[in-house]
Design an enzyme around this catalytic site. Structure first.
Site, PDB file in Angstrom:
ATOM      1  N   ASP A 118     -13.339 -42.867  89.154  1.00  0.00           N
ATOM      2  CA  ASP A 118     -12.490 -43.361  88.058  1.00  0.00           C
ATOM      3  C   ASP A 118     -12.210 -42.250  87.039  1.00  0.00           C
ATOM      4  O   ASP A 118     -12.355 -42.452  85.826  1.00  0.00           O
ATOM      5  CB  ASP A 118     -13.162 -44.535  87.337  1.00  0.00           C
ATOM      6  N   GLU A 158      -6.468 -52.695  89.930  1.00  0.00           N
ATOM      7  CA  GLU A 158      -7.287 -52.145  88.852  1.00  0.00           C
ATOM      8  C   GLU A 158      -6.859 -50.724  88.518  1.00  0.00           C
ATOM      9  O   GLU A 158      -5.884 -50.201  89.067  1.00  0.00           O
ATOM     10  CB  GLU A 158      -8.761 -52.165  89.245  1.00  0.00           C
TER      11      GLU A 158
END
Length: 327
Positions: free
Chosen positions: A39, A213
């Site tokens: 991420d 996401e």
């Protein structure tokens, strides 16, 4: 026999002297190590790039906060370089005690802010330096009801601020809400769903809890672009697509070109959940993570790939992909 022994002894001395004068490549070569952050996000400030992300697996400092790596050229990286033993944000200085995921760093009113996930909620901390220490005196999440992750703070041309994030409700769904100027709370009446996983490429395993996401939002030629990842991150088909809208609240039209980054064009499993940044030459890139290997998911590896706008579409140079490493 004596002559043979003398020759052998002389040969050994010669070899030893040669090694002293000419160190072998193995002893002088610097070994590169892949950076293991998921991420990821890259923040550019005053000639320096700062890389942050989620730690995992047996990575040092896993679960202790957020590490930061630095580079002046996007090629040679150093770190962890945070002010607190490599950490830019340390557990105990801000909200949360577990699940430190998906940070974003930005500069606002001459101060640095890190918005991040912990305890499956979203918080924001501030610092005088990109290296930290980032702290949040209130130690409270921005939204105090429900569960939400993967924040992205977008500031529009008119100064209005929007918090894009993922709410855990019948799937990982991307929402947006206007955020107040103090960056500590949202205008709850503006909370709006953006997208969910409804397309075949977004749910290749046909699970009951579809995942969208890792939002990043840009504005180009008056059009808003929502870049996101879909599928569970453990799925090799984890990939990146985008949608567009004329308003920060939507409605969002998913691109027919999606997924634009996936294992078919980049030849890496589980590729996605990153962030857009521009380098010192104003060239556009996307930093992301991949699975560790063909057979293992974690710890995930960090890489970058070149992207750009073309006829109001996002185009990817798949041949530009490369992993990031320290030396």
């Amino acid at each position: 026999m004596k002559k043979i022994i003398t020759v052998i002894t002389s040969l050994c001395v010669f070899i030893a002297c040669s090694q002293d004068k000419n160190p072998t490549k193995a002893t002088t070569e610097t070994v590169s190590k892949n950076i293991l952050l998921a991420d990821p996000t890259i923040f550019y400030d005053n000639g320096m790039y700062y890389l942050y992300g989620t730690t995992g697996g047996d990575t040092p400092l896993n679960g202790q906060g957020f590490m930061v790596y630095t580079s002046s050229d996007l090629k040679k990286w150093s770190g962890p370089a945070g002010t607190q033993n490599g950490l830019a944000l340390k557990k105990g200085d801000a909200f949360g005690d577990t699940g430190f995921w998906a940070p974003q760093v930005l500069k606002y009113k001459n101060k640095y802010y890190m918005i991040y996930t912990a305890n499956e909620n979203i918080a924001i901390a501030s610092s005088e330096s990109p290296l930290g220490p980032f702290k949040n005196e209130s130690k409270k999440p921005i939204i105090e009801t429900g569960k939400q992750i993967d924040p992205f703070l977008f500031i529009d041309e008119d100064g209005k601020k929007y918090l894009y994030h993922v709410r855990l409700t019948n799937g990982n769904r991307i929402f947006v809400a206007e955020i107040n100027d103090d960056l500590q709370s949202i205008k709850s009446e503006t909370l709006t769903e953006c997208i969910s996983g409804t397309l075949p490429w977004e749910n290749t395993q046909n699970v009951a809890w579809p995942v969208t996401e890792g939002p990043t939002v840009l504005k180009h030629n008056g059009l808003y672009y929502l870049i996101y990842s879909a599928n569970d991150f453990r799925n090799p088909d984890y990939a990146v697509g985008y949608a567009t809208s004329k308003s920060p609240f939507g409605p969002w039209e998913k691109s027919a070109d999606s997924p634009i980054i996936n294992r078919n064009n980049v030849k890496q499993n589980g590729i996605g959940h990153g962030d857009v940044f521009w380098d010192k030459n104003n060239k556009m890139h996307y930093v992301l993570h991949t699975h560790f290997s063909e057979s293992g998911v974690s710890p995930r590896k960090t890489g970058i790939i070149d992207i750009d706008f073309s006829d109001n579409k996002i185009k990817v140079d798949s041949n530009s992909f490369r992993f990031l490493s320290t030396q």
